[in-house]
Design an enzyme around this catalytic site. Sequence first.
Site, mmCIF file in Angstrom:
data_model
loop_
_atom_site.group_PDB
_atom_site.id
_atom_site.type_symbol
_atom_site.label_atom_id
_atom_site.label_comp_id
_atom_site.label_asym_id
_atom_site.label_seq_id
_atom_site.Cartn_x
_atom_site.Cartn_y
_atom_site.Cartn_z
ATOM 1 C CG HIS A 25 -0.505 0.068 2.567
ATOM 2 N ND1 HIS A 25 0.458 0.812 3.063
ATOM 3 C CD2 HIS A 25 0.199 -1.194 3.180
ATOM 4 C CE1 HIS A 25 1.043 0.917 4.402
ATOM 5 N NE2 HIS A 25 0.740 -0.441 4.889
ATOM 6 C CG ASP A 26 -0.468 4.995 1.521
ATOM 7 O OD1 ASP A 26 -0.733 5.148 0.875
ATOM 8 O OD2 ASP A 26 -0.639 3.487 2.007
ATOM 9 N N GLY B 185 5.000 -0.988 2.553
ATOM 10 C CA GLY B 185 4.304 0.408 2.267
ATOM 11 C C GLY B 185 5.225 1.174 2.586
#
Length: 263
Positions: free
Chosen positions: A121-122, A139
């Site tokens: 994520h991200d 992440g």
Amino acid sequence: MPDVHSSAVVAPEATLAESVKVGPFCVVGPNVRLDEDAVLHSHVVVEGHTTIGARTQVYPFASIGHPPQDLKFGGETTTVSIGTDTVIREHVTINPGTKGGRQETVVGNHCMLMVGAHVAHDCVVGDRVILVNNATLGGHVVIGENTIVGGLAAIHQFVRIGRDVMIGGMSGVENDVIPYAMVMGERASLNGLNLVGMKRRGHERRNIVALQDAYKKLFLDPGNFADRLEEMQAGDSESDTVRDVLTFIQGESSRGLLHPKKK
């Protein structure tokens, strides 16, 4: 009209360009967009608010857009954006962003994500990046263009990696990596400059020589690193590569900077 195999499950709300191909046993969610000539070969699952760019190909058993592996994720609407002409091979996983991050995960153009690579994520993955088999990004990782992450390498969350970097296989990278660097080791350290990569990318010889001199002054000369860095920043380098490195070091970071091993 998109070429969708009879065994595929495509939500009526999904947006598919006319030239898209969706192979056998794929699943495409309602908030997915597939641009011109994108191909899902077979057994691919694309969910969430995900955009896959033109001419990008996704191979069997890849999973894109499912909720991130973050216990703080609360179901908020976040996105995955994948660029054009990218190749996503078997068993790759790409997770969307989170409210606590940039709320999006981005993979650039002309990338290659080999078998089993993971983009958490991200993350932001620049153009022409290669993630070799089973490379793993934690992440919030940011990777600059033209970088290669070797097989089974792992990048710690929040790490920044500059452009044109070569990371050796099975390396564990826990700190930020300056542009144009070579990195390797179980607990990775700087291992010089990616000179071969720079030459292949057409960097002028004067820029390569200037960067070699700057690398020596920053990381190998005696004295305090902060003092050496301040001295270099006070100068006015004419080299694009040196300016890239100095700008990168000045960037916001929560992980600190990767250095060579102390002798």
